[in-house]
Design an enzyme around this catalytic site. Structure first.
Site, short mmCIF file in Angstrom:
data_model
loop_
_atom_site.label_atom_id
_atom_site.label_comp_id
_atom_site.label_asym_id
_atom_site.label_seq_id
_atom_site.Cartn_x
_atom_site.Cartn_y
_atom_site.Cartn_z
NE ARG A 67 -3.85 -2.36 0.02
CZ ARG A 67 -4.73 -3.17 -0.99
NH1 ARG A 67 -4.87 -2.10 -1.74
NH2 ARG A 67 -5.69 -3.93 -0.58
N GLY A 105 19.21 10.58 -17.65
CA GLY A 105 20.54 11.57 -17.70
C GLY A 105 20.47 12.86 -17.80
CB SER A 149 29.83 5.60 -10.54
OG SER A 149 29.77 4.54 -11.17
CB SER A 180 30.28 10.77 -9.04
OG SER A 180 30.11 9.60 -9.85
CB VAL A 204 16.75 9.71 -7.27
CG1 VAL A 204 16.73 9.37 -8.86
CG2 VAL A 204 16.51 7.47 -6.70
CG ASP A 232 21.36 12.39 -13.99
OD1 ASP A 232 22.09 11.72 -14.41
OD2 ASP A 232 20.64 11.77 -13.51
#
Length: 326
Positions: free
Chosen positions: A38, A49, A195, A232, A260, A264
């Site tokens: 739920r 990106g 990364s 990164s 998230v 970017d």
């Protein structure tokens, strides 16, 4: 006091997103198998990106245009959402619907679950149209940013074709991708932003130490793939490698709401800094400030300019890591 970029009507950034997404973010108390989960009401953002980079660069007062393929109702909604961010678009209409990505934040644990679909199949004609649209948009640009995964049907060397176009136009290319899209780029990139995981996959080595990571980055520069590499490191900051320098820039510790889009945001702010003729180290510091600000926002919503400027004041000067190289 550290300077922050000011609006410049001459600034022009073009982003390319070959696999955009409608990003859906929601919250649930517990995520478990079999049971119905739920959820709260959903948040919808335009994602992928390059689209994220464009939206975040616009928050930082850059003049930016987003190039991307999109189809179906999801593609139309993505385009509407990009428009709401005050970003001009150069959309390539495709036959298959744009993908969705789904993120669930589990309140009981603070964990985040991200479900990412592969994306639509693009025909050769649609791929060619994307390149033609990019060529027209990039003709007067200061920088092109190509960011994100490649959708099904797009050959792994597609970003090399993008690099070739940028080379013909004399426009620096900033590339942020992974997998085959990264491995098949052989030349023509101005700045590569992997990364650590993506760098490991690219060179086929675990790269367990900072010196190994820097050596791998310099290897890409020595082979002519790129002029600079910014790796990164998440909560550890970033490594910066050029033909002359190696440095590390520490991160700013914060309690993250969502990771998230942080990468970017980093790319967007770095590009804005470089568009203002900043040295790379200063642009990367601005990128870390933007990534930190993005950690405080839900889903792929944009961070605020005020938060980026505030964190920019706190980013430490680079640490010279040249001694780590053989």
């Amino acid at each position: 006091m550290k300077e922050s970029p000011k609006s410049d009507a001459r600034m022009s950034i073009v982003t390319l997103t070959m696999n955009p997404a409608l990003d859906i973010t929601t919250n649930a108390d517990v995520v478990r198998h079999t049971d119905k989960i739920r959820c709260d009401g959903a948040r919808y953002d335009a994602g992928g990106g390059g689209i994220n980079v464009a939206r975040f660069a616009r928050v930082l007062d850059a003049s930016v245009t987003a190039v991307y393929p999109a189809g179906g109702p999801t593609g139309a909604l993505v385009t509407d959402l990009v428009g709401e961010s005050d970003v001009p678009v150069a959309r390539v209409i495709i036959g298959n619907p744009t993908r969705e990505s789904f993120t669930v934040n589990e309140r009981s644990t603070g964990k985040q679950y991200r479900f990412v679909l592969p994306g639509p199949q693009l025909t050769p004609a649609e791929q060619a149209q994307c390149l033609d649209t990019l060529r027209r948009a990039a003709a007067s640009a200061q920088f092109v940013v190509a960011s994100g995964s490649l959708p099904p049907g797009v050959p792994a060397d597609f970003y090399q074709r993008v690099a070739d176009i940028c080379g013909e136009l004399g426009v620096p290319l900033i590339l942020d991708t992974s997998g085959g899209g990264l491995n098949h780029v052989k030349a023509g990139v101005f700045l590569l932003k992997p990364s650590v995981r993506e760098l490991r996959e690219c060179v086929g080595s675990p790269l367990e130490t900072e010196s190994e990571q820097l050596a791998a980055a310099h290897g890409l520069i020595d082979r002519g793939v790129t002029q600079a590499v910014v790796v990164s490191l998440g909560s550890e900051g970033a490594l910066v490698a050029t033909s002359r320098d190696s440095m590390r820039i520490p991160a700013i510790p914060v309690h993250a709401v969502s990771g998230v889009g942080a990468g970017d945001a980093m790319v967007a702010a770095m590009t804005v800094g470089l568009s203002n003729a900043w040295p790379l180290s200063k642009a990367v510091r601005f990128g870390i400030a933007a990534a930190t600000a993005k950690l405080l926002t839900p889903g792929t919503s944009a961070c605020t300019r005020a938060d980026v400027d505030r964190f920019f004041e706190l980013v430490s000067e680079p640490i010279d890591d040249s001694a780590l190289l053989p």
